[in-house]
Write an enzyme that holds these catalytic residues in place. Structure first.
Site, PDB file in Angstrom:
ATOM      1  NE  ARG A   1       0.103   1.608   3.394  1.00  0.00           N
ATOM      2  CZ  ARG A   1       0.998   2.529   3.632  1.00  0.00           C
ATOM      3  NH1 ARG A   1       2.290   2.194   3.776  1.00  0.00           N
ATOM      4  NH2 ARG A   1       0.683   3.798   3.743  1.00  0.00           N
TER       5      ARG A   1
ATOM      6  CG  ASP B   1      -3.094   8.109  -1.638  1.00  0.00           C
ATOM      7  OD1 ASP B   1      -2.967   8.636  -0.523  1.00  0.00           O
ATOM      8  OD2 ASP B   1      -2.770   6.929  -1.881  1.00  0.00           O
TER       9      ASP B   1
ATOM     10  NE  ARG C   1      -6.162   0.820  -1.745  1.00  0.00           N
ATOM     11  CZ  ARG C   1      -5.520   1.386  -0.720  1.00  0.00           C
ATOM     12  NH1 ARG C   1      -4.235   1.145  -0.525  1.00  0.00           N
ATOM     13  NH2 ARG C   1      -6.156   2.193   0.105  1.00  0.00           N
TER      14      ARG C   1
END
Ligand code: MRU
Length: 361
Positions: free
Chosen positions: A50, A252, A102
């Site tokens: 992640r 992100d 994701r």
């Protein structure tokens, strides 16, 4: 700075990828061997790997593993060009599978596109294409470490010049574990520590998945960087008490106007930093900037399983009959961001467009 103490969450080894299983830290340091693209997709989805840049590197290897699985020899009476077309069509299917893992971290899509573009632009046999794809994934991996070191050093250069050593607050984990190594926000912390300008880092625990308490704290302990873990609702108090000189977080996805999606809770940290006149820095590679979108409203926000909210370990936190909402990210408006620190230097959000957008690979 030496890389000897570094943590490498994604590592190519002989014919497979080794991932540090981040769901088990800090209690257990376990490695997972990944040899198939399906398993890589699952590892990204379940957050074994992640953090935006690390997801990008993992996806690049996932693309190679998927390419390796494509067998063109089965086709009867094929020509080299139909082999190639078949390969590229199958590779697009691998890309599509990885894209659905994701939605928020744009590095995932950036890495997949870079791999696809490489395949499309490379002439030669399918075997040669596969070899070039492996080399490209390895290059993305190596570049990310260099990028993070540059971010760390630029970050250090823009931190406040206080007479004392700095107390930095960070949210979530934007460290070596979240990149190919070194980290973005934690890269800035590392560079500050290496320059003997850091007193300590305050790590928000980062509910619901506790990346701050589990991962940022673990990384700091590995390197002897003084770290104090606080629960998320303590940050305002710490700022009010004069305990924080600057905030540094990762990202992100950053829109062209500088609006920044990062781990849920980042927005509130930015608001309270503004209220206390404390500089708020976003540290991220260029691959995290999505110049295709104009502002943060267009950033897709991942919603995760509510179990992350209502259960900690085996303990149920809430009574039956309650409803839940579990967005994994929020968007910090550009107006709250002092500077975005990239591998090309630090920019105010309004400076992103222009020459920086031309540097995106
Ligand atoms: O859900 P996660 O753990 O993947 O979220 C990670 C973050 O929000 C990080 O701050 C971000 O990806 C930057 S990592 C250098």
């Amino acid at each position: 700075m030496s890389l000897q103490n570094q943590v490498y969450p994604v590592l190519w080894q002989a014919d497979h990828v080794l991932l540090i299983d981040q769901t088990r830290l800090p209690n257990e340091y376990a490695l997972v061997e990944i040899s198939r693209s399906d398993d890589m997709a699952q590892a990204i989805k379940t957050m074994i790997v992640r953090g935006a840049p690390a997801i990008g590197v993992a996806a690049a290897y996932g693309m190679y593993l998927g390419a390796r699985e494509i067998e063109v020899g089965d086709l009867k009476e094929t020509s080299a060009s139909s082999d190639r077309d078949f390969f590229l069509t199958q590779l697009e299917a691998v890309a599509q599978k990885l894209r659905t893992t994701r939605p928020t971290a744009v590095n995932l899509f950036w890495a997949i596109e870079r791999m696809l573009k490489t395949a499309r632009q490379t002439l030669g046999s399918v075997d040669y294409l596969k070899q070039v794809l492996l080399e490209t994934a390895q290059q993305i991996n190596a570049e990310d470490i260099e990028t993070c070191q540059a971010i760390g050093d630029y970050g250090l250069s823009v931190l406040p010049r206080e007479p004392h050593k700095l107390r930095l607050l960070t949210h979530c984990n934007a460290g070596a574990l979240a990149t190919a190594g070194y980290g973005t926000a934690l890269g800035v912390v590392r560079s500050t520590w290496a320059a003997d300008r850091l007193e300590r880092v305050y790590a928000d625990e980062t509910r619901p998945r506790l990346q701050g308490a589990k991962l940022t704290a673990w990384e700091c302990v590995q390197e002897g960087i003084p770290v104090t873990v606080i629960t998320d609702n303590m940050a305002a108090h710490c700022m009010q008490q004069g305990m924080i000189d600057a905030v540094v977080v990762g990202a992100d996805r950053i829109a062209a106007n500088g609006d920044t999606a990062n781990k849920i809770g980042t927005y509130s940290v930015a608001l309270i930093a503004k209220a206390h006149n404390i500089p708020f820095f976003v540290a991220a590679p260029l691959s995290t900037i999505d110049f295709k979108i104009t502002n943060g409203n267009q950033i897709p926000i991942e919603e995760r399983d509510p179990v992350e909210v209502y259960q900690v370990g085996d303990t149920m936190l809430c009574p039956p009959g309650v409803e839940y909402y579990n967005p994994a990210f929020d968007v910090t408006p550009a107006a709250l961001i002092t500077a975005i620190v990239t591998e090309h230097g630090a920019f105010s959000p309004s400076q992103l467009q222009g020459e920086l957008s031309e540097k995106v690979v």
